[in-house]
Design a protein around this motif. Structure first.
Motif, PDB file in Angstrom:
ATOM      1  N   LEU A  88      26.542 103.551  -2.119  1.00  0.00           N
ATOM      2  CA  LEU A  88      26.419 102.826  -0.862  1.00  0.00           C
ATOM      3  C   LEU A  88      27.838 102.907  -0.224  1.00  0.00           C
ATOM      4  CD1 LEU A  88      23.941  99.876  -1.526  1.00  0.00           C
ATOM      5  CD2 LEU A  88      23.222 101.866  -0.323  1.00  0.00           C
ATOM      6  N   ALA A  89      28.960 102.478  -1.267  1.00  0.00           N
ATOM      7  CA  ALA A  89      30.071 102.561  -0.494  1.00  0.00           C
ATOM      8  C   ALA A  89      30.520 103.953  -0.113  1.00  0.00           C
ATOM      9  CB  ALA A  89      31.373 102.173  -1.584  1.00  0.00           C
ATOM     10  N   GLY A 147      48.864 107.336  -7.164  1.00  0.00           N
ATOM     11  CA  GLY A 147      49.104 106.145  -8.036  1.00  0.00           C
ATOM     12  C   GLY A 147      47.876 105.034  -7.757  1.00  0.00           C
ATOM     13  N   THR A 148      47.717 104.891  -6.482  1.00  0.00           N
ATOM     14  CA  THR A 148      46.831 104.008  -5.932  1.00  0.00           C
ATOM     15  C   THR A 148      45.349 104.307  -6.287  1.00  0.00           C
ATOM     16  OG1 THR A 148      47.831 103.404  -4.050  1.00  0.00           O
ATOM     17  CG2 THR A 148      45.738 102.817  -3.855  1.00  0.00           C
ATOM     18  N   SER A 149      45.144 105.851  -5.850  1.00  0.00           N
ATOM     19  CA  SER A 149      43.837 106.509  -6.426  1.00  0.00           C
ATOM     20  C   SER A 149      43.572 106.275  -7.924  1.00  0.00           C
ATOM     21  CB  SER A 149      43.853 107.889  -5.893  1.00  0.00           C
ATOM     22  OG  SER A 149      42.834 108.545  -6.306  1.00  0.00           O
ATOM     23  N   SER A 150      44.321 106.751  -8.642  1.00  0.00           N
ATOM     24  CA  SER A 150      44.029 106.596 -10.082  1.00  0.00           C
ATOM     25  C   SER A 150      44.061 105.036 -10.636  1.00  0.00           C
ATOM     26  CB  SER A 150      45.383 107.224 -10.822  1.00  0.00           C
ATOM     27  OG  SER A 150      45.614 108.564 -10.560  1.00  0.00           O
ATOM     28  N   THR A 151      44.699 104.234 -10.057  1.00  0.00           N
ATOM     29  CA  THR A 151      44.867 102.687 -10.391  1.00  0.00           C
ATOM     30  C   THR A 151      43.415 102.173  -9.931  1.00  0.00           C
ATOM     31  OG1 THR A 151      47.157 102.294 -10.007  1.00  0.00           O
ATOM     32  CG2 THR A 151      45.626 100.454  -9.790  1.00  0.00           C
ATOM     33  N   ARG A 196      40.688 103.932  -9.991  1.00  0.00           N
ATOM     34  CA  ARG A 196      39.419 104.426 -10.996  1.00  0.00           C
ATOM     35  C   ARG A 196      39.807 103.673 -12.452  1.00  0.00           C
ATOM     36  NH1 ARG A 196      37.350 109.404 -10.117  1.00  0.00           N
ATOM     37  NH2 ARG A 196      37.842 110.527  -8.184  1.00  0.00           N
ATOM     38  N   GLN A 197      41.034 103.333 -12.669  1.00  0.00           N
ATOM     39  CA  GLN A 197      41.247 102.927 -14.111  1.00  0.00           C
ATOM     40  C   GLN A 197      41.056 101.220 -13.975  1.00  0.00           C
ATOM     41  OE1 GLN A 197      41.983 104.281 -16.844  1.00  0.00           O
ATOM     42  NE2 GLN A 197      41.859 106.090 -15.635  1.00  0.00           N
ATOM     43  N   ILE A 198      41.118 100.649 -12.996  1.00  0.00           N
ATOM     44  CA  ILE A 198      40.455  99.181 -12.595  1.00  0.00           C
ATOM     45  C   ILE A 198      39.347  99.295 -12.830  1.00  0.00           C
ATOM     46  CG2 ILE A 198      40.395  97.288 -11.273  1.00  0.00           C
ATOM     47  CD1 ILE A 198      43.188  97.435 -10.349  1.00  0.00           C
ATOM     48  N   GLY A 199      38.663 100.220 -12.331  1.00  0.00           N
ATOM     49  CA  GLY A 199      37.044 100.197 -12.335  1.00  0.00           C
ATOM     50  C   GLY A 199      36.530 100.611 -13.895  1.00  0.00           C
ATOM     51  N   SER A 200      37.370 101.388 -14.464  1.00  0.00           N
ATOM     52  CA  SER A 200      37.041 101.788 -16.012  1.00  0.00           C
ATOM     53  C   SER A 200      37.130 100.535 -16.874  1.00  0.00           C
ATOM     54  CB  SER A 200      37.865 103.075 -16.323  1.00  0.00           C
ATOM     55  OG  SER A 200      37.578 104.033 -15.567  1.00  0.00           O
ATOM     56  N   ALA A 201      38.360  99.967 -16.579  1.00  0.00           N
ATOM     57  CA  ALA A 201      38.749  98.595 -17.487  1.00  0.00           C
ATOM     58  C   ALA A 201      37.707  97.427 -17.227  1.00  0.00           C
ATOM     59  CB  ALA A 201      40.216  98.167 -17.032  1.00  0.00           C
ATOM     60  N   LEU A 202      37.387  97.594 -16.156  1.00  0.00           N
ATOM     61  CA  LEU A 202      36.053  96.221 -15.680  1.00  0.00           C
ATOM     62  C   LEU A 202      34.807  96.827 -16.234  1.00  0.00           C
ATOM     63  CD1 LEU A 202      36.981  95.403 -11.923  1.00  0.00           C
ATOM     64  CD2 LEU A 202      37.549  93.887 -14.050  1.00  0.00           C
ATOM     65  N   PHE A 239      41.168 107.250   2.768  1.00  0.00           N
ATOM     66  CA  PHE A 239      41.977 106.830   1.737  1.00  0.00           C
ATOM     67  C   PHE A 239      41.471 105.286   1.286  1.00  0.00           C
ATOM     68  CE2 PHE A 239      45.633 104.496  -0.111  1.00  0.00           C
ATOM     69  CZ  PHE A 239      45.787 105.360  -1.285  1.00  0.00           C
ATOM     70  N   ARG A 240      41.371 104.526   2.292  1.00  0.00           N
ATOM     71  CA  ARG A 240      40.763 103.138   2.184  1.00  0.00           C
ATOM     72  C   ARG A 240      39.164 103.059   1.578  1.00  0.00           C
ATOM     73  NH1 ARG A 240      41.125 101.934   6.955  1.00  0.00           N
ATOM     74  NH2 ARG A 240      38.737 102.240   7.541  1.00  0.00           N
ATOM     75  N   ASN A 241      38.440 103.944   2.106  1.00  0.00           N
ATOM     76  CA  ASN A 241      36.877 103.770   1.742  1.00  0.00           C
ATOM     77  C   ASN A 241      36.856 104.736   0.381  1.00  0.00           C
ATOM     78  OD1 ASN A 241      36.317 102.494   4.124  1.00  0.00           O
ATOM     79  ND2 ASN A 241      36.078 104.240   5.206  1.00  0.00           N
ATOM     80  N   GLY A 242      37.656 105.668   0.181  1.00  0.00           N
ATOM     81  CA  GLY A 242      37.444 106.508  -0.816  1.00  0.00           C
ATOM     82  C   GLY A 242      37.835 105.765  -2.043  1.00  0.00           C
ATOM     83  N   ASN A 243      38.913 104.791  -1.945  1.00  0.00           N
ATOM     84  CA  ASN A 243      39.301 104.060  -3.334  1.00  0.00           C
ATOM     85  C   ASN A 243      38.383 103.126  -3.668  1.00  0.00           C
ATOM     86  OD1 ASN A 243      42.199 104.653  -4.392  1.00  0.00           O
ATOM     87  ND2 ASN A 243      42.488 104.781  -2.182  1.00  0.00           N
ATOM     88  N   ILE A 244      37.781 102.317  -2.661  1.00  0.00           N
ATOM     89  CA  ILE A 244      36.780 101.338  -2.900  1.00  0.00           C
ATOM     90  C   ILE A 244      35.658 102.081  -3.867  1.00  0.00           C
ATOM     91  CG2 ILE A 244      35.215 100.011  -1.743  1.00  0.00           C
ATOM     92  CD1 ILE A 244      37.056  99.632   0.571  1.00  0.00           C
ATOM     93  N   ALA A 245      35.204 103.131  -3.188  1.00  0.00           N
ATOM     94  CA  ALA A 245      34.147 103.725  -3.976  1.00  0.00           C
ATOM     95  C   ALA A 245      34.321 104.367  -5.216  1.00  0.00           C
ATOM     96  CB  ALA A 245      33.576 105.045  -2.869  1.00  0.00           C
ATOM     97  N   ALA A 246      35.808 104.976  -5.553  1.00  0.00           N
ATOM     98  CA  ALA A 246      36.083 105.357  -6.614  1.00  0.00           C
ATOM     99  C   ALA A 246      36.056 104.209  -7.682  1.00  0.00           C
ATOM    100  CB  ALA A 246      37.484 106.154  -6.774  1.00  0.00           C
TER     101      ALA A 246
END
Length: 541
Positions: free
Chosen positions: A512-513, A416-420, A422-428, A286-293
């Motif tokens: 790399l993540a 919700g955390t997983s989607s967030t 992704r969406q934070i990444g998309s927004a950035l 969960f932790r590493n997957g969210n960073i990569a996502a």
């Protein structure tokens, strides 16, 4: 489990859940193709162009965790239906918007509705399916996202070319009605009976942190990154300082982010509910997957902002032709879904994710190499296909990796955390790559005009016209001067290339993540037999 008593209804329900995902994903991409027409019709600036996209994505990202938690408490199906209704009503407002500001405001409301939909679709799937069926359901969900990224521009191009850009929003209404009816008929309600009150303070801090960060990234080129270039004006009040507001925005984002983490950890130690499931980050996948996502999404979707602008304003394609070019993305994504289905039982999900990211890197870097003022669709379609193939592989499998070890009762917070992420990444991605695109266009065009001997005052006027119109002014420059028009096309093309290479760089970081995700098969220390007889990972802390 109630949602598993009727297998046929369960799969019919997945169809409508996937259509709901398609609705919000299409809307996040359909506008890209329509942007040049919106610029001409409403006269919006390049900064407003970014905000038309960013207002939706930003609100979407900021509220995902809130609505994921509320859905756990009050019912996921109920939240999905309410979200679709809000989204459809906001689409009507967007379709009739007379100004750019009102269009942006409508997009904000759409973001609220979208944030209610996405986490509930994930948690409904997580709560309804088990074992191999859950893998199939996630593959359908992920492939829908990957495919809709490109189907959106095609649909938007058709509506914009033969009707109006306003229908790009109006089309959401009949689909919204279909989703509501189908969801109520085939999707079983799901909630967490132990869910507690939402962390309001945490919600406010998360909104402040994300909004101020994206504001700084988008508005920095307008207001100045350190000293004031243009003083902000709100009503009758004008920014009175020589220092730009942008450093203050970044400072607020940093402070609010730090307070958000501190507040959440404090509540967790006291046994109180938190918006972000901090304890889930003890699960490596969960932790590493969210960073990569988050990193992957930054590179994936930011480039979709610049490509339609380049295709229409530089190559001269209309909206429908642009949609057909971008259809290569969808085809690649659909091919990837078949590939994942054929090899998913032989290869670990993490391996598939890495293969997908390599394909994305090759595709986006290839676009950076081939984009030019004289390019044609034949040179870029192969790389769009490879890019779409990678998106189709990485999106679905990464979602499964992230949520694989999350307990069902925490699925709302987990999804919700997983989607967030992704969406934070998309927004950035939209903010950073959009800023790279327009800033590079400005500097490159100014340099080319200077080499051609164009006076300073005229250069400023031409550069501002091209940048503020997001490139829509380029075709009109042909009547003024063929040389100037060629300079503008070349500068915008080079800037688009820089944005593509930047996106490829972020995708490399995302790859790399994923190296910290392990093999994908040995991350669960304990295994238990699933209800359907399939071995499934037990979450560990």
């Amino acid at each position: 489990m109630p949602g598993m008593t009727n297998p046929r209804a369960r799969w019919f329900g997945l169809v409508f859940i996937s259509i709901a995902v398609a609705l919000i994903i299409v809307d996040s991409t359909i506008v890209n193709v329509a942007i040049p027409s919106i610029v001409k019709d409403l006269g919006i600036t390049s900064t407003q162009v970014q905000w038309v996209q960013e207002s939706y994505t930003l609100v979407f990202a900021a509220l995902l965790l809130v609505f994921g938690s509320l859905a756990d408490r009050y019912g996921r199906r109920r939240m999905l239906v309410i979200g679709v209704m809000i989204f459809a009503l906001a689409s009507v407002l967007a379709a009739f918007a007379p100004t750019g500001d009102l269009l942006i405001a409508s997009r904000v409301v759409q973001g609220v509705g979208g944030a209610m939909v996405l986490p509930t679709t994930l948690s409904l799937i997580n709560a309804t399916f088990r074992g191999r069926e859950r893998g199939i359901a996630f593959a359908v969900w992920g492939s829908t996202i990957g495919g809709m990224v490109a189907v959106g521009p095609l649909l938007g191009g058709w509506l914009t070319t033969y009707y109006s850009w306003r229908w790009a929003f109006g089309i959401n209404v009949p689909f919204g009605i279909l989703i509501v009816v189908g969801t109520l008929a085939f999707v079983v309600e799901s909630k967490d009976p132990d869910a507690r009150r939402v962390d309001v303070v945490g919600a406010i801090l998360s909104v402040v942190a994300s909004a101020s960060l994206v504001f700084g990234l988008i508005e920095g080129r307008s207001y100045g990154w350190w000293t004031v270039a243009t003083a902000p004006v709100i009503g009758g009040w004008t920014w009175p300082y020589s220092i730009s507001p942008i450093p203050f925005a970044f400072a607020i984002a940093l402070l609010a982010g730090a307070l958000y983490v501190w507040w959440g950890l404090r509540r967790q130690k006291r046994g109180e509910p938190t918006l972000l499931a901090f304890s889930l980050f003890r699960i490596p996948s969960f932790r590493n997957g969210n960073i990569a996502a988050m990193i992957v999404s930054l590179g994936e979707f930011g480039i979709v902002l610049s490509l339609p602008l380049w295709l229409q304003n530089v190559l001269g394609y209309d909206a429908l032709q642009t949609g057909f070019v971008l259809l290569a993305l969808a085809i690649g994504s659909f091919v990837a879904s078949g590939f994942a289905g054929a090899f998913g039982h032989r290869v670990s999900p993490v391996t598939i994710v890495r293969v997908g990211l390599v394909a994305e890197i090759i595709g986006v870097a290839g676009l950076g190499v081939t984009i030019s003022a004289t390019a044609s669709w034949l040179t870029i379609v192969p790389f769009l296909f490879v890019y779409g193939f990678g998106v189709g592989l990485a999106t679905a499998q990464l979602t499964g990796v992230v949520l694989r070890d999350v307990p069902v009762e925490r699925s709302g917070q987990g999804s919700g955390t997983s989607s967030t992420s992704r969406q934070i990444g998309s927004a950035l991605g939209i903010a950073i790559l959009g800023t790279i695109l327009f800033t590079s266009t400005s500097s490159l065009l100014d340099a080319r005009l200077s080499d051609d001997g164009v006076p300073s005052s005229a250069r400023t006027s031409i550069v501002n016209a091209v940048v503020d119109s997001a490139g829509s002014a380029i075709p009109a420059l042909e009547a003024q001067s063929a040389t100037i028009a060629n300079d503008a096309r070349t500068a915008f093309s080079d800037a688009t290339r820089f944005a593509a290479f930047s996106a490829a760089g972020f995708l490399v970081l995302g790859f790399l993540a994923t190296l910290r995700l392990g093999s994908g098969s040995a991350e669960a220390a304990v295994r238990r037999p699933d209800e359907a007889g399939v071995v499934e990972a037990e979450p560990r802390s």
